[in-house]
Scaffold this motif. Sequence first.
Motif, PDB file in Angstrom:
ATOM      1  N   VAL A  78      -5.035  -3.782  -1.899  1.00 46.89           N
ATOM      2  CA  VAL A  78      -4.366  -4.764  -1.036  1.00 46.89           C
ATOM      3  C   VAL A  78      -3.105  -4.146  -0.423  1.00 46.89           C
ATOM      4  O   VAL A  78      -2.835  -4.319   0.769  1.00 46.89           O
ATOM      5  CB  VAL A  78      -4.048  -6.065  -1.808  1.00 46.89           C
ATOM      6  CG1 VAL A  78      -3.093  -6.953  -1.039  1.00 46.89           C
ATOM      7  CG2 VAL A  78      -5.342  -6.812  -2.120  1.00 46.89           C
ATOM      8  N   LYS A  79      -2.353  -3.422  -1.227  1.00 44.90           N
ATOM      9  CA  LYS A  79      -1.140  -2.762  -0.720  1.00 44.90           C
ATOM     10  C   LYS A  79      -1.501  -1.755   0.375  1.00 44.90           C
ATOM     11  O   LYS A  79      -0.839  -1.672   1.408  1.00 44.90           O
ATOM     12  CB  LYS A  79      -0.427  -2.069  -1.879  1.00 44.90           C
ATOM     13  CG  LYS A  79       0.893  -1.472  -1.505  1.00 44.90           C
ATOM     14  CD  LYS A  79       1.579  -0.887  -2.725  1.00 44.90           C
ATOM     15  CE  LYS A  79       2.895  -0.241  -2.326  1.00 44.90           C
ATOM     16  NZ  LYS A  79       3.562   0.350  -3.475  1.00 44.90           N
ATOM     17  N   TRP A  80      -2.577  -1.001   0.163  1.00 44.31           N
ATOM     18  CA  TRP A  80      -3.024  -0.002   1.128  1.00 44.31           C
ATOM     19  C   TRP A  80      -3.542  -0.664   2.412  1.00 44.31           C
ATOM     20  O   TRP A  80      -3.149  -0.293   3.515  1.00 44.31           O
ATOM     21  CB  TRP A  80      -4.111   0.863   0.493  1.00 44.31           C
ATOM     22  CG  TRP A  80      -4.750   1.824   1.434  1.00 44.31           C
ATOM     23  CD1 TRP A  80      -4.264   3.040   1.823  1.00 44.31           C
ATOM     24  CD2 TRP A  80      -6.001   1.654   2.113  1.00 44.31           C
ATOM     25  NE1 TRP A  80      -5.143   3.633   2.705  1.00 44.31           N
ATOM     26  CE2 TRP A  80      -6.217   2.804   2.894  1.00 44.31           C
ATOM     27  CE3 TRP A  80      -6.956   0.640   2.126  1.00 44.31           C
ATOM     28  CZ2 TRP A  80      -7.341   2.960   3.685  1.00 44.31           C
ATOM     29  CZ3 TRP A  80      -8.084   0.808   2.906  1.00 44.31           C
ATOM     30  CH2 TRP A  80      -8.261   1.956   3.683  1.00 44.31           C
ATOM     31  N   VAL A  81      -4.423  -1.663   2.282  1.00 43.46           N
ATOM     32  CA  VAL A  81      -5.076  -2.252   3.451  1.00 43.46           C
ATOM     33  C   VAL A  81      -4.100  -3.117   4.260  1.00 43.46           C
ATOM     34  O   VAL A  81      -4.307  -3.323   5.458  1.00 43.46           O
ATOM     35  CB  VAL A  81      -6.349  -3.031   3.060  1.00 43.46           C
ATOM     36  CG1 VAL A  81      -6.035  -4.448   2.580  1.00 43.46           C
ATOM     37  CG2 VAL A  81      -7.351  -3.055   4.202  1.00 43.46           C
ATOM     38  N   ALA A  82      -3.020  -3.571   3.648  1.00 41.75           N
ATOM     39  CA  ALA A  82      -2.033  -4.387   4.364  1.00 41.75           C
ATOM     40  C   ALA A  82      -1.416  -3.624   5.534  1.00 41.75           C
ATOM     41  O   ALA A  82      -0.930  -4.230   6.492  1.00 41.75           O
ATOM     42  CB  ALA A  82      -0.943  -4.853   3.402  1.00 41.75           C
ATOM     43  N   LYS A  83      -1.457  -2.305   5.478  1.00 44.29           N
ATOM     44  CA  LYS A  83      -0.882  -1.466   6.538  1.00 44.29           C
ATOM     45  C   LYS A  83      -1.874  -1.243   7.677  1.00 44.29           C
ATOM     46  O   LYS A  83      -1.537  -0.589   8.663  1.00 44.29           O
ATOM     47  CB  LYS A  83      -0.462  -0.119   5.957  1.00 44.29           C
ATOM     48  CG  LYS A  83       0.589  -0.235   4.872  1.00 44.29           C
ATOM     49  CD  LYS A  83       0.834   1.096   4.214  1.00 44.29           C
ATOM     50  CE  LYS A  83       1.743   0.904   3.003  1.00 44.29           C
ATOM     51  NZ  LYS A  83       1.625   2.009   2.057  1.00 44.29           N
ATOM     52  N   ARG A  84      -3.101  -1.749   7.558  1.00 42.92           N
ATOM     53  CA  ARG A  84      -4.136  -1.563   8.561  1.00 42.92           C
ATOM     54  C   ARG A  84      -4.246  -2.806   9.434  1.00 42.92           C
ATOM     55  O   ARG A  84      -3.938  -3.911   8.993  1.00 42.92           O
ATOM     56  CB  ARG A  84      -5.495  -1.301   7.904  1.00 42.92           C
ATOM     57  CG  ARG A  84      -5.635  -0.124   6.917  1.00 42.92           C
ATOM     58  CD  ARG A  84      -4.869   1.065   7.313  1.00 42.92           C
ATOM     59  NE  ARG A  84      -5.049   2.261   6.525  1.00 42.92           N
ATOM     60  CZ  ARG A  84      -4.155   2.731   5.641  1.00 42.92           C
ATOM     61  NH1 ARG A  84      -3.071   2.060   5.345  1.00 42.92           N
ATOM     62  NH2 ARG A  84      -4.349   3.889   5.054  1.00 42.92           N
TER      63      ARG A  84
END
Length: 99
Positions: A78-84
């Motif tokens: 979730v932390k990673w994909v939030a930047k996409r």
Amino acid sequence: MTESDPICALCGRPVPKGVRQSLHHLVPKLKGGKGGPVVLLHQICHNEIHASLTEAELARDYDTPEKLRAHPRLAAFVKWVAKRPPGFHKRSAGGRRKR
């Protein structure tokens, strides 16, 4: 993307019309969840859930969006994909769960 777009139950990003999406049974159908509650997810978020957890784990321990977000691998995702951007999609990078 509009203000009325639904929100992904896992990552919290909007799910614009035309973006890959799916419904996730909070209790898997194979574990008694047929006809039970479902949540809208980006397809990439749904793929990551099923790459991270077994059907039994989902039914037993991860039957709410809050519990899913608390899982260590899913929290990192979730932390990673939030930047996409909301329309971002690719295969799950982490591979299948260990059996």
